[in-house]
Design a protein around this motif. Sequence first.
Motif, short mmCIF file in Angstrom:
data_model
loop_
_atom_site.label_atom_id
_atom_site.label_comp_id
_atom_site.label_asym_id
_atom_site.label_seq_id
_atom_site.Cartn_x
_atom_site.Cartn_y
_atom_site.Cartn_z
N VAL A 412 0.88 -1.15 0.14
CA VAL A 412 -0.14 -0.12 -0.04
C VAL A 412 0.97 1.04 0.08
CG1 VAL A 412 -1.86 -1.12 1.36
CG2 VAL A 412 -0.04 0.18 2.62
N GLU A 413 0.34 2.34 -0.38
CA GLU A 413 0.89 3.72 -0.32
C GLU A 413 0.96 4.06 1.21
OE1 GLU A 413 1.77 7.84 -2.38
OE2 GLU A 413 0.65 6.24 -3.38
N MET A 414 2.07 4.52 1.80
CA MET A 414 2.19 4.98 3.24
C MET A 414 2.61 6.23 3.38
SD MET A 414 1.60 3.54 6.05
CE MET A 414 1.78 1.83 5.97
N LEU A 415 1.70 7.12 3.71
CA LEU A 415 2.07 8.34 4.07
C LEU A 415 2.09 8.83 5.33
CD1 LEU A 415 -0.41 10.42 1.41
CD2 LEU A 415 1.85 9.32 1.16
N SER A 416 2.06 7.81 6.45
CA SER A 416 2.15 8.17 7.98
C SER A 416 3.51 7.62 8.22
CB SER A 416 1.01 7.58 8.77
OG SER A 416 1.25 6.18 8.44
N ARG A 417 3.77 7.90 9.56
CA ARG A 417 5.07 7.25 10.12
C ARG A 417 5.15 6.02 10.53
NH1 ARG A 417 3.64 12.05 10.52
NH2 ARG A 417 4.78 13.71 10.50
N GLU A 418 3.73 5.21 10.29
CA GLU A 418 3.63 3.74 10.59
C GLU A 418 4.39 3.03 9.24
OE1 GLU A 418 -0.62 3.75 12.50
OE2 GLU A 418 -0.41 4.99 10.74
N GLY A 419 4.28 1.59 9.67
CA GLY A 419 4.78 0.96 8.40
C GLY A 419 3.90 -0.31 8.42
N GLY A 420 3.81 -1.17 7.42
CA GLY A 420 2.92 -2.44 7.35
C GLY A 420 3.77 -3.43 6.69
N VAL A 421 3.78 -4.38 7.50
CA VAL A 421 4.25 -5.92 6.97
C VAL A 421 3.18 -6.53 6.17
CG1 VAL A 421 5.14 -8.20 7.68
CG2 VAL A 421 5.96 -6.14 8.70
N PHE A 422 3.31 -6.78 5.19
CA PHE A 422 2.31 -7.67 4.10
C PHE A 422 2.93 -9.03 4.09
CE2 PHE A 422 1.36 -3.24 3.56
CZ PHE A 422 0.12 -3.24 3.79
N MET A 423 2.08 -10.12 4.38
CA MET A 423 2.92 -11.45 4.09
C MET A 423 1.85 -12.13 3.25
SD MET A 423 2.05 -13.15 7.77
CE MET A 423 2.28 -14.93 7.22
N TRP A 424 2.55 -13.18 2.55
CA TRP A 424 1.78 -14.06 1.51
C TRP A 424 2.80 -15.19 1.31
CZ3 TRP A 424 3.58 -9.16 -0.01
CH2 TRP A 424 4.56 -9.30 -0.95
N THR A 425 2.10 -16.15 0.77
CA THR A 425 2.92 -17.58 0.21
C THR A 425 2.39 -17.67 -1.27
OG1 THR A 425 2.88 -18.34 2.43
CG2 THR A 425 3.02 -19.88 0.35
N PHE A 426 3.66 -17.76 -1.98
CA PHE A 426 3.33 -18.02 -3.53
C PHE A 426 4.58 -18.96 -3.99
CE2 PHE A 426 3.68 -17.12 -7.90
CZ PHE A 426 2.37 -17.30 -8.24
N ARG A 427 4.12 -19.99 -4.63
CA ARG A 427 5.31 -20.93 -5.11
C ARG A 427 6.00 -21.49 -3.89
NH1 ARG A 427 6.13 -21.66 -10.60
NH2 ARG A 427 5.16 -20.24 -11.99
N ASP A 428 5.14 -21.93 -2.89
CA ASP A 428 5.66 -22.52 -1.70
C ASP A 428 6.64 -21.55 -1.01
OD1 ASP A 428 4.21 -24.81 -2.03
OD2 ASP A 428 5.84 -25.36 -3.62
N GLN A 429 6.69 -20.31 -1.03
CA GLN A 429 7.77 -19.49 -0.37
C GLN A 429 6.98 -18.64 0.47
OE1 GLN A 429 10.31 -18.13 -3.47
NE2 GLN A 429 12.07 -19.26 -2.65
N LEU A 430 7.24 -18.24 1.59
CA LEU A 430 6.82 -17.27 2.57
C LEU A 430 7.50 -16.01 2.26
CD1 LEU A 430 4.98 -16.53 4.84
CD2 LEU A 430 6.36 -17.06 6.50
N THR A 431 6.64 -14.93 2.07
CA THR A 431 7.40 -13.68 1.81
C THR A 431 6.72 -12.75 2.76
OG1 THR A 431 7.66 -13.89 -0.58
CG2 THR A 431 7.53 -11.75 0.03
N LEU A 432 7.51 -11.61 3.21
CA LEU A 432 7.35 -10.74 4.06
C LEU A 432 7.61 -9.26 3.30
CD1 LEU A 432 8.24 -11.68 7.89
CD2 LEU A 432 6.14 -12.16 6.54
#
Length: 464
Positions: A412-432
């Motif tokens: 996502v587009e982040m305009l604040s001082r916060e951060g965001g971890v987005f996680m998913w699995t694709f082709r048997d690999q876990l990505t953060l």
Amino acid sequence: MSWTTAEQSPKILTRPLGPSEVDPGHTIGREHWAVNFTATISPRGAFAALSSSPGLLPTLIHYSWLNLRFEHPSIAAHPDSSNTHIVCTIPSSGNDLSEWASQTFVVETDAESVDEVIPTIAPAADARLYYLPQSSELLLHTAHWRMDGVAGMLLLGQLVDLMVSHADKFLLNRLPDPFDSCNWGSEVTRLTPSFEDAGNIPFTVNKAQKAIADRSVGTFGLAAGALGVPYTGDAVTVPSGTRAVELTFSCADKSAITSAAKSCGLGVTAAVHASLATVNFRHAIAEHRGRHYTSSIRYSLRPYLPEQYMTPAVAAGFYSTVWFARADASASWEDHARIYQAEYRNGLSNNFLQAHREYASTLIGVFKNLPTPREPPSEIDISSLGFMEKYLEREYGAPERGFSIAHVGYSVEMLSREGGVFMWTFRDQLTLRLVFNQAFHTSKQMTEFLSDIKTDILTQLQVD
């Protein structure tokens, strides 16, 4: 309320924005929480010929993008000037369609990756598609009110599917004109409703439902007094571009994490969430030590709607909900994990679903009247998309005539001082993937944050 023909023209359809869709508007020429979906594509077999000339593949993508608009007209719908209704205009000619494509499809020939493009995107009325020849990446960008995290993946998958279906005729130079070949006007039957209308959510609630709505709204109060991580600048520093760092677990690590979490009665999302909380505590601003950590619990509403809402047929819509959860500094990793596991495991009750119009409407009112916080929030939050293969395939077409998708991404587009971890699995690999605004954080700081999450979860689950 359903889509209706506008008084000024039979070519214009409109409906009210749902309470979950209210557009927050644009700040300093940028759009907080605008969403980005990416897919790295590779033509296979006979379709490899599409790589023989620089213009071939972009032209096929352009053609398929026009057809995607016909299949999903909501990607060309946008709020009116009052920001209370959504409007969609049926193209009257091929020129109308070409003009729309010129505004919404961009080939970024000089960019080496989508990470170069995302910080430069300004708000736009409709969804936009970018193609980067150097990295073979597709980037779908849109306002978040228009699409949830599932939607963009479903749409990218269908776009590649359309590319497969058109590629043979394209290579033979036999593609029909996109305006003449589609029955424009009939597509309005596929304009998507709001969640509240799709789920027949009532305008009035009973006492139990009212209590649930109020309790869910009340969780947003947990943000007060919560910890944050250090950031550059002060309360008046203007945000800059959104950046991201990414960490991918090996297939072996992902498998070991899954097995270890399962043996503890945990899902991977709850385990990662617990480690995220731990690392937030570890990295907290010195003056915040001892404070609680607040983060979001996000649910897709699609499984609670008719079956077609989990398919590409009703992809271009926002069907998601959220509330907040608290973690205390004195609690253990296991305590955090159990709390998050309960949140993710319990699902959504019928009373919560029936109260969602009340909940979302009340939340809008709360946000409109929020005072400026004494301390800008700066915690790192989380959102999980789960298994991406539920929404798009690894391969489209056949080995001798098709496309592979090597990598996918979401941010996502982040305009604040916060951060965001987005996680998913694709082709048997876990990505953060950790997104942040470069005015407030550095890539080095966020890379260390992700590395600490990985170290913590491997340690807590005793994965060697």
